[in-house]
Design an enzyme around this catalytic site. Structure first.
Site, PDB file in Angstrom:
ATOM      1  N   ILE A   1       0.837  -1.206   0.000  1.00 14.13           N
ATOM      2  CA  ILE A   1       0.000   0.000   0.000  1.00 14.13           C
ATOM      3  C   ILE A   1       0.874   1.259   0.000  1.00 14.13           C
ATOM      4  O   ILE A   1       0.604   2.228  -0.731  1.00 14.13           O
ATOM      5  CB  ILE A   1      -0.955   0.006   1.227  1.00 14.13           C
ATOM      6  CG1 ILE A   1      -1.810  -1.273   1.251  1.00 14.13           C
ATOM      7  CG2 ILE A   1      -1.827   1.267   1.232  1.00 14.13           C
ATOM      8  CD1 ILE A   1      -2.643  -1.517   0.026  1.00 14.13           C
TER       9      ILE A   1
ATOM     10  N   LYS B   1      -5.583  -1.411  10.695  1.00 17.81           N
ATOM     11  CA  LYS B   1      -6.860  -1.552  11.422  1.00 17.81           C
ATOM     12  C   LYS B   1      -6.660  -1.719  12.924  1.00 17.81           C
ATOM     13  O   LYS B   1      -7.632  -1.835  13.659  1.00 17.81           O
ATOM     14  CB  LYS B   1      -7.624  -2.772  10.879  1.00 17.81           C
ATOM     15  CG  LYS B   1      -7.918  -2.671   9.396  1.00 17.81           C
ATOM     16  CD  LYS B   1      -8.446  -3.960   8.808  1.00 17.81           C
ATOM     17  CE  LYS B   1      -8.562  -3.845   7.301  1.00 17.81           C
ATOM     18  NZ  LYS B   1      -7.476  -4.447   6.567  1.00 17.81           N
TER      19      LYS B   1
ATOM     20  N   VAL C   1     -11.944  -0.062   6.268  1.00 23.44           N
ATOM     21  CA  VAL C   1     -13.100  -0.885   5.885  1.00 23.44           C
ATOM     22  C   VAL C   1     -13.430  -0.598   4.428  1.00 23.44           C
ATOM     23  O   VAL C   1     -13.687   0.555   4.053  1.00 23.44           O
ATOM     24  CB  VAL C   1     -14.349  -0.561   6.747  1.00 23.44           C
ATOM     25  CG1 VAL C   1     -15.513  -1.470   6.341  1.00 23.44           C
ATOM     26  CG2 VAL C   1     -14.044  -0.707   8.220  1.00 23.44           C
TER      27      VAL C   1
ATOM     28  N   ALA D   1     -11.581  -0.630   1.777  1.00 20.27           N
ATOM     29  CA  ALA D   1     -10.530   0.089   1.029  1.00 20.27           C
ATOM     30  C   ALA D   1     -10.998   1.507   0.689  1.00 20.27           C
ATOM     31  O   ALA D   1     -11.221   2.295   1.601  1.00 20.27           O
ATOM     32  CB  ALA D   1     -10.118  -0.709  -0.200  1.00 20.27           C
TER      33      ALA D   1
ATOM     34  N   GLY E   1      -2.071  -8.301  -4.204  1.00 22.88           N
ATOM     35  CA  GLY E   1      -2.066  -7.354  -3.080  1.00 22.88           C
ATOM     36  C   GLY E   1      -3.421  -7.215  -2.414  1.00 22.88           C
ATOM     37  O   GLY E   1      -3.708  -6.207  -1.774  1.00 22.88           O
TER      38      GLY E   1
ATOM     39  N   ASP F   1      -9.637 -10.189   9.968  1.00 24.57           N
ATOM     40  CA  ASP F   1      -9.776  -8.955   9.191  1.00 24.57           C
ATOM     41  C   ASP F   1     -11.246  -8.527   9.108  1.00 24.57           C
ATOM     42  O   ASP F   1     -11.568  -7.344   9.286  1.00 24.57           O
ATOM     43  CB  ASP F   1      -9.183  -9.162   7.791  1.00 24.57           C
ATOM     44  CG  ASP F   1      -9.176  -7.881   7.000  1.00 24.57           C
ATOM     45  OD1 ASP F   1      -8.377  -6.992   7.341  1.00 24.57           O
ATOM     46  OD2 ASP F   1      -9.994  -7.744   6.069  1.00 24.57           O
TER      47      ASP F   1
ATOM     48  N   LYS G   1     -13.195  -5.214  10.817  1.00 26.96           N
ATOM     49  CA  LYS G   1     -14.041  -4.282  10.061  1.00 26.96           C
ATOM     50  C   LYS G   1     -15.417  -4.151  10.716  1.00 26.96           C
ATOM     51  O   LYS G   1     -15.976  -3.044  10.803  1.00 26.96           O
ATOM     52  CB  LYS G   1     -14.171  -4.768   8.611  1.00 26.96           C
ATOM     53  CG  LYS G   1     -12.876  -4.602   7.826  1.00 26.96           C
ATOM     54  CD  LYS G   1     -12.942  -5.318   6.494  1.00 26.96           C
ATOM     55  CE  LYS G   1     -11.668  -5.064   5.694  1.00 26.96           C
ATOM     56  NZ  LYS G   1     -11.483  -5.969   4.567  1.00 26.96           N
TER      57      LYS G   1
ATOM     58  N   GLY H   1      -7.181  -3.945  -2.598  1.00 25.68           N
ATOM     59  CA  GLY H   1      -6.297  -3.728  -3.751  1.00 25.68           C
ATOM     60  C   GLY H   1      -5.467  -2.481  -3.545  1.00 25.68           C
ATOM     61  O   GLY H   1      -5.945  -1.493  -2.966  1.00 25.68           O
TER      62      GLY H   1
HETATM   63  N1  LIG Z   1      -4.205  -4.763   0.676  1.00 21.63           N
HETATM   64  C1  LIG Z   1      -5.319  -4.039   0.722  1.00 21.63           C
HETATM   65  O1  LIG Z   1      -6.133  -4.055  -0.202  1.00 21.63           O
HETATM   66  C2  LIG Z   1      -5.612  -3.213   1.925  1.00 21.63           C
HETATM   67  C3  LIG Z   1      -4.720  -3.127   2.968  1.00 21.63           C
HETATM   68  N2  LIG Z   1      -5.009  -2.361   4.047  1.00 21.63           N
HETATM   69  C4  LIG Z   1      -4.043  -2.294   5.133  1.00 21.63           C
HETATM   70  O2  LIG Z   1      -2.833  -1.704   4.684  1.00 21.63           O
HETATM   71  C5  LIG Z   1      -1.810  -2.052   5.606  1.00 21.63           C
HETATM   72  C6  LIG Z   1      -0.527  -2.349   4.841  1.00 21.63           C
HETATM   73  O3  LIG Z   1      -0.699  -3.516   4.068  1.00 21.63           O
HETATM   74  P1  LIG Z   1       0.456  -3.951   3.040  1.00 21.63           P
HETATM   75  O4  LIG Z   1       0.978  -2.764   2.328  1.00 21.63           O
HETATM   76  O5  LIG Z   1      -0.108  -5.072   2.256  1.00 21.63           O
HETATM   77  O6  LIG Z   1       1.572  -4.515   4.030  1.00 21.63           O
HETATM   78  P2  LIG Z   1       3.083  -4.895   3.649  1.00 21.63           P
HETATM   79  O7  LIG Z   1       3.448  -6.045   4.509  1.00 21.63           O
HETATM   80  O8  LIG Z   1       3.259  -5.006   2.178  1.00 21.63           O
HETATM   81  O9  LIG Z   1       3.907  -3.600   4.123  1.00 21.63           O
HETATM   82  C7  LIG Z   1       4.003  -3.262   5.467  1.00 21.63           C
HETATM   83  C8  LIG Z   1       5.065  -2.212   5.659  1.00 21.63           C
HETATM   84  O10 LIG Z   1       5.070  -1.845   7.032  1.00 21.63           O
HETATM   85  C9  LIG Z   1       6.410  -1.849   7.512  1.00 21.63           C
HETATM   86  N3  LIG Z   1       6.380  -2.153   8.949  1.00 21.63           N
HETATM   87  C10 LIG Z   1       5.887  -3.258   9.560  1.00 21.63           C
HETATM   88  N4  LIG Z   1       6.061  -3.176  10.887  1.00 21.63           N
HETATM   89  C11 LIG Z   1       6.665  -1.982  11.119  1.00 21.63           C
HETATM   90  C12 LIG Z   1       7.094  -1.321  12.280  1.00 21.63           C
HETATM   91  N5  LIG Z   1       6.951  -1.852  13.497  1.00 21.63           N
HETATM   92  N6  LIG Z   1       7.676  -0.112  12.157  1.00 21.63           N
HETATM   93  C13 LIG Z   1       7.840   0.456  10.936  1.00 21.63           C
HETATM   94  N7  LIG Z   1       7.440  -0.131   9.789  1.00 21.63           N
HETATM   95  C14 LIG Z   1       6.860  -1.333   9.880  1.00 21.63           C
HETATM   96  C15 LIG Z   1       7.096  -2.922   6.702  1.00 21.63           C
HETATM   97  O11 LIG Z   1       8.515  -2.745   6.722  1.00 21.63           O
HETATM   98  C16 LIG Z   1       6.473  -2.670   5.331  1.00 21.63           C
HETATM   99  O12 LIG Z   1       7.161  -1.619   4.672  1.00 21.63           O
HETATM  100  C17 LIG Z   1      -2.355  -3.224   6.442  1.00 21.63           C
HETATM  101  O13 LIG Z   1      -2.712  -2.745   7.716  1.00 21.63           O
HETATM  102  C18 LIG Z   1      -3.617  -3.636   5.704  1.00 21.63           C
HETATM  103  O14 LIG Z   1      -4.618  -4.147   6.532  1.00 21.63           O
HETATM  104  C19 LIG Z   1      -6.171  -1.636   4.153  1.00 21.63           C
HETATM  105  C20 LIG Z   1      -7.067  -1.655   3.140  1.00 21.63           C
HETATM  106  C21 LIG Z   1      -6.889  -2.475   1.945  1.00 21.63           C
HETATM  107  N1  LIG Z   2      -7.190  -8.014   3.229  1.00 25.96           N
HETATM  108  C1  LIG Z   2      -8.257  -7.080   3.181  1.00 25.96           C
HETATM  109  C2  LIG Z   2      -7.760  -5.812   2.565  1.00 25.96           C
HETATM  110  C3  LIG Z   2      -8.596  -4.661   2.925  1.00 25.96           C
HETATM  111  O1  LIG Z   2      -8.839  -4.332   4.053  1.00 25.96           O
HETATM  112  C4  LIG Z   2      -9.423  -7.631   2.382  1.00 25.96           C
HETATM  113  O2  LIG Z   2      -9.253  -8.695   1.803  1.00 25.96           O
HETATM  114  O3  LIG Z   2     -10.493  -7.030   2.355  1.00 25.96           O
END
Ligand SMILES: NC(=O)C1=CN([C@@H]2O[C@H](COP(=O)(O)OP(=O)(O)OC[C@H]3O[C@@H](n4cnc5c(N)ncnc54)[C@H](O)[C@@H]3O)[C@@H](O)[C@H]2O)C=CC1
Ligand SMILES: N[C@@H](CC=O)C(=O)O
Length: 358
Positions: free
Chosen positions: A16, A117, A147, A149, A202, A216, A220, A339
């Protein structure tokens, strides 16, 4: 509009974070005087100067090692605030350690936009504390993407409440990844084939067991229940986990290596409980009963071809919001529920919303 410049500090440069940095960070209108000044990730951070292109920061040479990145971030928030700059932290991690800092960051003068979250679905005590501090210190906390996205779910609930139209219940397929998986899964398929494909796009959480285990969706549900003004805790939500016990304690890497157990366990469950069902959907709901206590559950249900859940495009979430006014004919919101692109867009909307209010 504030005459103070704004420093944006981005924690998390994974799926993200990269999407926001490459698509949006360089597009903030100049009138806001808002600049990305720091990027932070596990054990690394980089400070960017006024002339840096934020998206180039991802590949820049100046990343510094730290075994305590969050203390560095605390210090940076303190320094920018004391230079009378506005500070906005974007939390694009899934980390509880990061979520646990919000109260301190708000007190130190930062505004927060999060996709994480953790805080929204933490204990009522911490959640209420964050709310209280943001009011007291007049700081903004935006979490629309937690919630659906980029879908406007929390704002739809807030608008009902502003119109003196109390919420009665919320139901739907809240998970973009589980939607993507189960809209394509057919009995007999290896479920893990679809899981891998969802992760590659993703759509899943960094640890996909958060999706498969129902955490998750439960988070939400809790975030939306609180938005509706209801008091609920995460452990009060009844959740069906699709993660076999044998895989629950493994590291995320080990989980990916043992997907055959996941497939076998799911197939056993399907044969035992719904041997003739052709389609499934992971559905969640929260509603208040006669004693006004909210009840919430999330589970995988067999669905008939005529169910509204059967015709969701893969990856689409849907939210059915019932209020006093929208009751027999509820408010429906549907669209991509996960996404990188839509989530980054939602983060940007929250960010611009704060900038407009400073
Ligand atoms: N994938 C999706 O469609 C959606 C994701 N989200 C949320 O977005 C967030 C990020 O997801 P991704 O990008 O897939 O995760 P990811 O695992 O690809 O990236 C996480 C990042 O956070 C950093 N990180 C982790 N722990 C850390 C810490 N203690 N201190 C500093 N940096 C730290 C990591 O080094 C990495 O750069 C999650 O909370 C997820 O629930 C929310 C809505 C939709
Ligand atoms: N992993 C979550 C991403 C968004 O919050 C989902 O699948 O809905």
């Amino acid at each position: 509009m504030s005459l103070q410049p704004t420093s944006i500090l981005v924690v998390g440069t994974g799926t993200i974070g990269q999407a926001w940095l490459t698509r949006y960070a360089d597009t903030i209108p100049l009138q806001f005087q808002a600049t990305v000044r720091g990027l932070y990730r596990s054990q690394q951070y980089i400070h960017l100067d006024n002339n840096s292109v934020p998206s180039h920061g991802l590949t820049a040479a100046g990343w510094q090692y730290s075994n305590d990145v969050l203390t560095q971030l605390d210090q940076d928030i303190f320094d920018y605030s004391h230079r009378h700059e506005q500070v906005i932290v974007l939390d694009l991690t899934a980390s509880s350690a990061v979520g646990q800092r919000y109260a301190d960051w708000l007190r130190a003068g930062a505004h927060i936009v999060c996709a994480n979250k953790y805080a929204g679905a933490s204990s009522s005590t911490y959640y209420e504390q964050i709310r209280r501090i943001s009011r007291q210190y007049q700081r903004h906390w935006r979490y629309n993407t937690t919630v659906g996205a980029g879908l406007p779910i929390q704002s739809a609930i807030r608008e009902r409440l502003h119109s003196a139209d109390p919420i009665r219940g919320i139901e739907g397929n809240f998970s973009g990844s589980l939607s993507w998986i189960f809209q394509q899964y057919q009995p007999g398929d290896q479920l893990s084939k679809w899981l891998r494909a969802a992760a590659d796009q993703g759509l899943t959480e960094p640890d996909p067991r958060s999706d498969l285990g129902g955490l998750d969706v439960a988070r939400k549900l809790l975030i939306l229940a609180r938005e509706a003004g209801w008091s609920l805790e995460l452990d009060e939500i009844q959740v069906q986990s699709l993660v076999p016990d044998s895989l629950a304690q493994l590291s995320s890497e080990e989980f990916w290596q043992h997907l055959e157990h996941f497939d076998a366990e799911f197939e056993r469950w399907r044969q035992r409980t719904h041997p003739t069902a052709q389609k499934f959907c992971y559905i969640g709901a929260v509603e208040r009963d006669v004693d006004a206590k909210p009840h919430a559950w999330a589970r995988l249900e067999p669905i008939s071809p005529s169910s509204p859940y059967a015709s969701l495009p893969p990856g689409n979430a849907n939210f059915v919001i019932r209020s006093e006014l929208y009751n027999t004919n509820p408010l429906l919101i549907q669209g991509p529920g996960a996404g990188p692109e839509v989530t980054a867009a939602g983060i940007h909307t929250d960010l611009l919303d704060i900038l407009q209010q400073l």
